[in-house]
Write an enzyme that holds these catalytic residues in place. Structure first.
Site, short mmCIF file in Angstrom:
data_model
loop_
_atom_site.label_atom_id
_atom_site.label_comp_id
_atom_site.label_asym_id
_atom_site.label_seq_id
_atom_site.Cartn_x
_atom_site.Cartn_y
_atom_site.Cartn_z
N GLU A 132 0.83 -1.21 0.00
CA GLU A 132 0.00 0.00 0.00
C GLU A 132 0.87 1.27 0.00
O GLU A 132 1.85 1.35 0.73
CB GLU A 132 -0.87 0.00 1.26
N LYS A 163 -9.96 2.25 -1.67
CA LYS A 163 -10.05 1.68 -0.33
C LYS A 163 -11.32 2.14 0.39
O LYS A 163 -11.61 3.33 0.47
CB LYS A 163 -8.81 2.10 0.47
N CYS A 202 -5.11 -2.96 3.43
CA CYS A 202 -4.66 -2.64 4.79
C CYS A 202 -5.78 -2.67 5.84
O CYS A 202 -6.22 -3.73 6.24
CB CYS A 202 -3.92 -1.30 4.79
#
Length: 264
Positions: free
Chosen positions: A40, A111, A146
């Site tokens: 990421e 995300k 993440c």
């Protein structure tokens, strides 16, 4: 399939452009792999909040172009980690890019769960809304990033969309490394899927990174795990084990909640 997870060290003394070129060379070295995965926000560091706005780029910006060519040169599927994307008509996004072996963009994932508890990424970036899966020869990838790892309902939805291999780039802090390993194994076991979780090394804005990229099979067994520094973690795995596991131990068929309205 052969997957190579490139655990990149993000250090402040290396320019973003230099890191792009260095990582592109690392991707090219993985020719012969089926899938290559990057972490990421590896261009700037996941905790380098002050750099988000300065280094944000359009979707088809310099990282896109560099990674597309690297994927094509290596002939691999490339999950190029995520970039700080600048939407010309909206906010910044933490956006993952997946390229085919011909260098074409196969998917972009913004995300959904932003980290920071009302600061940092949570206020500097917009939230994505769409689930993303990518069909590869032999398996379907479910894409997450993440902090998403802490939200099991996202992964259930990815499984319902056909995901068999869950790919999670991250910039996970060292101080919570135990959670990283635990949650990667949990997501594999509860979804009876492979998990490929690729983290960063180095230090982001004073925050030491966990490293320890990890590959977990559908039974929760760790097939490979990196150390704390920069390295390439390569593992061979059989995607057919997902269907075999789900048939041998058909727990997903016993799901009740989330599939139909509860009785009153």
């Amino acid at each position: 399939m052969r997957a190579s997870l490139i655990q990149i060290a993000v250090n402040e003394d290396e320019s973003v452009d230099s890191r792009r070129q260095r990582v592109a060379a690392l991707v090219r070295e993985q020719a012969g792999a089926d899938l290559v995965v990057l972490p990421e926000l590896w261009t700037i560091g996941a905790f380098a909040y002050e750099e988000f706005g300065r280094e944000a780029e359009p979707l088809e910006g310099p990282t896109y172009e560099t990674m597309a060519k690297a994927a094509s040169d290596a002939g691999v599927w490339l999950h190029a980690g995520s970039i700080p994307e600048r939407d010309p008509e909206g906010p910044l996004y933490n956006t993952s890019l997946v390229f085919s072996p011909s260098g074409e963009l196969s998917a972009a994932y913004r995300k959904i769960h932003r980290f920071g508890f009302d600061k940092g990424e949570a206020v500097l970036m917009g939230a994505g809304r769409d689930l993303v899966t990518v069909r590869l020869p032999g398996t379907t990838l479910g894409v997450a990033t993440c902090y998403d790892l802490r939200f099991p309902e996202l992964f259930r939805s990815l499984v319902d969309a056909g995901a068999e291999t869950l790919v999670i780039p991250a910039g996970w802090p060292e101080r919570r490394r135990a959670h990283w390993t635990l949650l990667a194994q949990a997501r594999a076991v509860e979804n009876q899927a492979f998990v490929l979780a690729c983290g960063t090394a180095g230090t982001h804005a004073g925050v030491p990174q966990a490293g320890h990229s990890i590959v977990v099979d559908p039974w929760g067994e760790v097939l490979a795990e990196a150390g704390s520094g920069e390295e390439v973690l390569t593992v061979d795995f059989d995607p057919a084990r997902v269907a075999a596991t789900r048939e041998q131990f058909p727990a997903l068929k016993d799901r009740v909640l989330g599939l139909e309205p509860p009785r009153r």
